[in-house]
Design a protein around this motif. Structure first.
Motif, PDB file in Angstrom:
ATOM      1  N   THR A  34       0.837  -1.211   0.000  1.00 35.66           N
ATOM      2  CA  THR A  34       0.000   0.000   0.000  1.00 35.66           C
ATOM      3  C   THR A  34       0.862   1.247   0.000  1.00 35.66           C
ATOM      4  O   THR A  34       2.071   1.179   0.105  1.00 35.66           O
ATOM      5  CB  THR A  34      -0.924   0.064   1.223  1.00 35.66           C
ATOM      6  N   VAL A  72       1.534   3.127  -2.356  1.00 33.52           N
ATOM      7  CA  VAL A  72       2.252   3.341  -3.597  1.00 33.52           C
ATOM      8  C   VAL A  72       1.168   3.426  -4.647  1.00 33.52           C
ATOM      9  O   VAL A  72       0.023   3.089  -4.381  1.00 33.52           O
ATOM     10  CB  VAL A  72       3.225   2.195  -3.962  1.00 33.52           C
ATOM     11  N   GLU A  73       1.555   3.789  -5.810  1.00 31.24           N
ATOM     12  CA  GLU A  73       0.554   3.933  -6.834  1.00 31.24           C
ATOM     13  C   GLU A  73       0.465   2.669  -7.657  1.00 31.24           C
ATOM     14  O   GLU A  73       1.449   2.267  -8.261  1.00 31.24           O
ATOM     15  CB  GLU A  73       0.977   5.089  -7.729  1.00 31.24           C
ATOM     16  N   GLY A  74      -0.636   1.971  -7.654  1.00 32.95           N
ATOM     17  CA  GLY A  74      -0.774   0.757  -8.442  1.00 32.95           C
ATOM     18  C   GLY A  74      -0.708  -0.489  -7.571  1.00 32.95           C
ATOM     19  O   GLY A  74      -0.676  -0.407  -6.348  1.00 32.95           O
ATOM     20  N   HIS A  75      -0.697  -1.674  -8.194  1.00 40.64           N
ATOM     21  CA  HIS A  75      -0.775  -2.947  -7.479  1.00 40.64           C
ATOM     22  C   HIS A  75       0.458  -3.821  -7.708  1.00 40.64           C
ATOM     23  O   HIS A  75       0.826  -4.077  -8.842  1.00 40.64           O
ATOM     24  CB  HIS A  75      -1.993  -3.751  -7.939  1.00 40.64           C
ATOM     25  N   VAL A  92       4.235  -7.162 -10.597  1.00 38.77           N
ATOM     26  CA  VAL A  92       3.262  -6.089 -10.753  1.00 38.77           C
ATOM     27  C   VAL A  92       2.022  -6.711 -11.363  1.00 38.77           C
ATOM     28  O   VAL A  92       2.110  -7.349 -12.407  1.00 38.77           O
ATOM     29  CB  VAL A  92       3.817  -4.980 -11.665  1.00 38.77           C
ATOM     30  N   TYR A  93       0.885  -6.592 -10.662  1.00 35.30           N
ATOM     31  CA  TYR A  93      -0.313  -7.223 -11.215  1.00 35.30           C
ATOM     32  C   TYR A  93      -1.409  -6.234 -11.549  1.00 35.30           C
ATOM     33  O   TYR A  93      -2.571  -6.551 -11.637  1.00 35.30           O
ATOM     34  CB  TYR A  93      -0.830  -8.346 -10.318  1.00 35.30           C
ATOM     35  N   GLU A  94      -0.997  -4.994 -11.720  1.00 40.43           N
ATOM     36  CA  GLU A  94      -1.869  -3.995 -12.303  1.00 40.43           C
ATOM     37  C   GLU A  94      -2.275  -4.526 -13.684  1.00 40.43           C
ATOM     38  O   GLU A  94      -1.443  -5.034 -14.405  1.00 40.43           O
ATOM     39  CB  GLU A  94      -1.038  -2.714 -12.452  1.00 40.43           C
ATOM     40  N   SER A 111       1.093   1.824 -11.420  1.00 38.62           N
ATOM     41  CA  SER A 111       0.066   1.937 -12.447  1.00 38.62           C
ATOM     42  C   SER A 111       0.707   2.343 -13.744  1.00 38.62           C
ATOM     43  O   SER A 111       0.264   1.989 -14.814  1.00 38.62           O
ATOM     44  CB  SER A 111      -1.036   2.901 -12.054  1.00 38.62           C
ATOM     45  N   HIS A 165      -0.289  -1.648  -7.948  1.00 33.92           N
ATOM     46  CA  HIS A 165      -0.826  -1.336  -6.634  1.00 33.92           C
ATOM     47  C   HIS A 165       0.101  -1.689  -5.572  1.00 33.92           C
ATOM     48  O   HIS A 165       1.255  -1.804  -5.759  1.00 33.92           O
ATOM     49  CB  HIS A 165      -2.022  -2.159  -6.459  1.00 33.92           C
ATOM     50  N   ASN A 216      -4.451   3.160   2.556  1.00 32.04           N
ATOM     51  CA  ASN A 216      -4.514   2.277   3.718  1.00 32.04           C
ATOM     52  C   ASN A 216      -3.729   1.006   3.514  1.00 32.04           C
ATOM     53  O   ASN A 216      -3.568   0.540   2.396  1.00 32.04           O
ATOM     54  CB  ASN A 216      -5.951   1.809   4.003  1.00 32.04           C
ATOM     55  N   ILE A 256      -0.833 -12.696 -15.579  1.00 33.20           N
ATOM     56  CA  ILE A 256      -2.030 -11.890 -15.299  1.00 33.20           C
ATOM     57  C   ILE A 256      -2.774 -11.641 -16.596  1.00 33.20           C
ATOM     58  O   ILE A 256      -2.246 -11.063 -17.533  1.00 33.20           O
ATOM     59  CB  ILE A 256      -1.670 -10.555 -14.616  1.00 33.20           C
TER      60      ILE A 256
END
Lengths: 429, 248
Positions: A12, A14-17, A36-38, A417, A421, B44, B117
């Motif tokens: 969390t 950070v920007e993206g997944h 990275v799984y964005e 992103s 995320h 969060n 993915i």
């Protein structure tokens, strides 16, 4: 030997997944992998067939936090491909956009994402409740810096005014003096940011790597120059594809890069290591005041480097604008001639070097696109850092390990992103 | 007063709308004081909410995980707001939709090989998957509108969607019409609400708040053709944020 694996499942702040997998065999790290799984974005496909003047407006949507630098880099690559030369004034206006957006992006990273780790709170919501003065500082910085981007670029995000060949409108003399005043105000606030980030205690950790940035002789800028390597031999921007190895990783929607077969770092610390001596006087005085040591090989110092850059780029902004304080700026509308061609451009985004590369046919339609974002380039180095730091953390509790690793990755100001995320940690020990 | 529980989720997008929200000027702390932010995926560590009064969803639905998440949000939320053009219309991610059938080929072009993915060959607006109560258009959204929508919802009032074109805002701002300077513009057929910043900087509106319900598309196409724009590019201009041809 006990075998343990750690998983941080959702990174969390950070920007993206993204997800992190670490596997230990006693004290030695067997595996440290970031995935990275964005979802895939396919920008390099979506740009194809688009007219040259529409390409920047599509590619700026790769990232909401560094849309300015995507816009500028994309435009430069289009111009390099089509052989378009632009005026010194246009170059300066783009530099100003990069200066202001660098301050904007660094503020977002330092306060909304990184500061919580060092203030001992859970997230920015808690900063808003417990550290009202810090929150006010962050909001003022955001407001003023994005206001400058809006005045020059037409909108605070996804600027529209910055076009291939020119700017549709230029600031008036009164606006220029207004923006100089805003950069001065931003500088005062940025110096407070340095004070705050100098007061934090950073984990002791060093891991020398290769540092790459766009740099020019005797200057510290983001906009143009060759790719410089700290203590090594750099390369021309147009040779990026030969010099950097980009690979597709099965577990990830982002492609990762290496230089000379090894991981490398790009971003504020790389820039400071390479061109730190050319920072503005005020920024250098702050380095001296707080006895920061640069070059630094500590990833956590990226936060400090960003704070110092905020001061530096305010000074650059003022310096650039003062040239126009008396003579003002001229409206330009150059006629463009189209020809088929290929072009590459690189600028330094807040989090590192960004490459855009296109080919166009004689009608100005895009036939090839390749874009390399900074986070993709930094992922290998994050893995390299994790391998180095893990043995010192291994005797701690899982929660503590997860938190340290997140802080480490967060320091890179990653934008998953844009690399397609936040941290999922899978830790096996 | 019990503070309403508000959650923010992100699907496939540039996340710019959230950055736009974070820079929503000085009113942001005031708004935050009056709501209970249960989930904000970007800030969060842990998802905390199991029910929300208002859930904002940003981004297009472009893979199975996105589709699952929007369904879960719908089950837990009283009101769902599609946040930004990607969520409302598909947006820029939907530019790949016309090439749906060529998905494997362009995947190979971008990645060179298979990856773990999987993504859909199309990026969908959120309403294609779940019922959406309110749409906030814009690429990016207008920061002023966020504050207004949250305020209206706190007051139990339905936020007002502008049902007029961008041109109305140019007139209100005293911005000279770009067509008068020979610059073709999408303002006449585009939803207003942004306060027309692009024309104010002498840049044509490119339709980022999506097509106006009663836009005169035939007349707009004629205007654009009259400015020397070819039919293919007009088709692109009409579909830049929807990924589909506007047939009206």
């Amino acid at each position: 030997m006990s075998h343990k694996s750690y998983e941080i499942d959702c990174l969390t702040k950070v920007e993206g997944h993204a997800r992190l997998d670490v596997e230990m065999d006693g004290n030695s790290v067997k595996k440290a992998e970031i995935a990275v799984y964005e979802p895939s974005r396919y920008f390099e496909h979506m740009i194809l067939g688009k007219r040259y003047d529409e390409v920047p407006s599509v590619s700026q949507r790769i990232c909401g936090i560094c849309s300015v630098v995507h816009t500028v880099t994309s435009i430069k690559a289009v111009e390099n491909a089509l052989g378009i030369k632009v005026s010194a004034q246009t170059h300066d206006l783009r530099r100003l956009l990069l200066h202001a957006s660098n301050v904007h992006s660094h503020t977002a990273h330092l306060f909304f994402f990184a500061a919580a780790d060092y203030l001992g709170v859970s997230d920015v919501m808690e900063i808003a409740r417990k550290h009202k003065d810090v929150m006010k500082l962050a909001i003022d910085l955001q407001r003023i810096s994005s206001g400058i981007v809006k005045k020059i670029g037409g909108r605070p995000l996804h600027p529209v005014n910055c076009r291939v060949g020119h700017f549709n409108s230029v600031p008036s003399k009164a606006e220029i003096s207004g923006i100089i005043g805003e950069f001065r105000e931003l500088k005062k606030l940025s110096m407070k940011v340095v004070d705050i980030f100098a007061s934090f205690t950073y984990p002791e950790f060093e891991n020398e790597t290769q540092y790459l940035a766009v740099a020019k002789k005797k200057d510290y800028d983001l906009y143009d120059g060759d790719i410089c390597v700290f203590g090594g031999k750099g390369f021309k921007v147009k040779d990026y594809i030969k010099s950097l190895e980009e690979e597709t990783i099965y577990r990830s929607t982002a492609k990762y890069s290496k230089f000379g077969g090894k991981p490398y770092m790009t971003g504020a610390l790389a820039r400071l290591n390479i061109s730190g001596e050319y920072m503005s006087r005020s920024a250098r005085e702050l380095i001296h005041k707080y006895a920061f040591k640069f070059p630094s090989f500590s990833t956590f110092m990226i936060n400090v480097a960003q704070a110092l850059e905020m001061v530096h780029f305010c000074d650059k902004g003022i310096e650039t604008l003062e040239k126009y304080a008396v003579k003002g700026m001229k409206a330009e509308r150059p006629k463009l001639k189209l020809k088929a061609g290929e072009g590459v451009a690189a600028c330094d985004a807040p989090r590192g070097t960004l490459y855009h590369h296109y080919k166009f046919d004689s009608e100005g339609k895009c036939t090839y696109a390749n874009i390399m974002t900074p986070t993709c380039q930094n992922v290998r180095n994050m893995e390299y850092d994790i391998k180095k730091i893990m043995p010192s953390l291994i005797n701690g509790k899982d929660e503590g390990i997860k938190h340290k690793l997140e802080m480490l990755i967060r320091a890179y100001d990653p934008c998953f992103s844009c690399s397609t995320h936040f941290l999922e940690l899978k830790l096996k020990r | 007063m019990v503070k309403p529980k508000v959650a923010f989720f992100g699907m496939t997008s540039c996340k710019g709308c959230y950055f736009q929200l974070l820079l929503a000027n000085e009113k942001l702390p005031h708004v935050l004081e009056n709501i209970d932010v249960t989930d904000f995926w970007m800030l969060n560590e842990e998802p905390k909410g199991d029910c929300y009064d208002i859930a904002f969803i940003d981004g297009a639905v472009s893979n199975h995980e996105n589709a699952e998440l929007v369904r879960e949000v719908r089950e837990k939320a009283k009101y769902v707001i599609a946040f930004g053009t990607c969520a409302c219309l598909g947006g820029i991610p939907a530019l790949r939709n016309p090439d749906e059938k060529k998905h494997n080929a362009y995947h190979k072009m971008v990645y060179g090989k298979e990856i773990a993915i999987k993504s859909y060959p199309h990026a969908d607006p959120v309403h294609k998957h779940i019922h959406v109560d309110y749409k906030m258009f814009g690429c990016p959204i207008s920061e002023r509108e966020v504050v207004e929508v949250v305020r209206d919802m706190l007051l139990g009032k339905k936020p007002r969607e502008p049902d007029y074109p961008v041109c109305v805002e140019c007139k209100k701002n005293g911005t000279r019409c770009l067509f008068k300077d020979g610059v073709p513009c999408m303002g006449p057929v585009t939803n207003a609400g942004c306060d027309a910043p692009c024309p104010a900087s002498r840049t044509a509106c490119d339709g980022c708040r999506g097509p106006l319900d009663d836009g005169n598309w035939a007349e707009e196409a004629k205007l654009l053709e009259g400015h020397g724009i070819d039919k293919k590019h007009i088709a692109f201009m009409f579909s830049k944020y929807t990924g589909e041809k506007v047939e009206k």
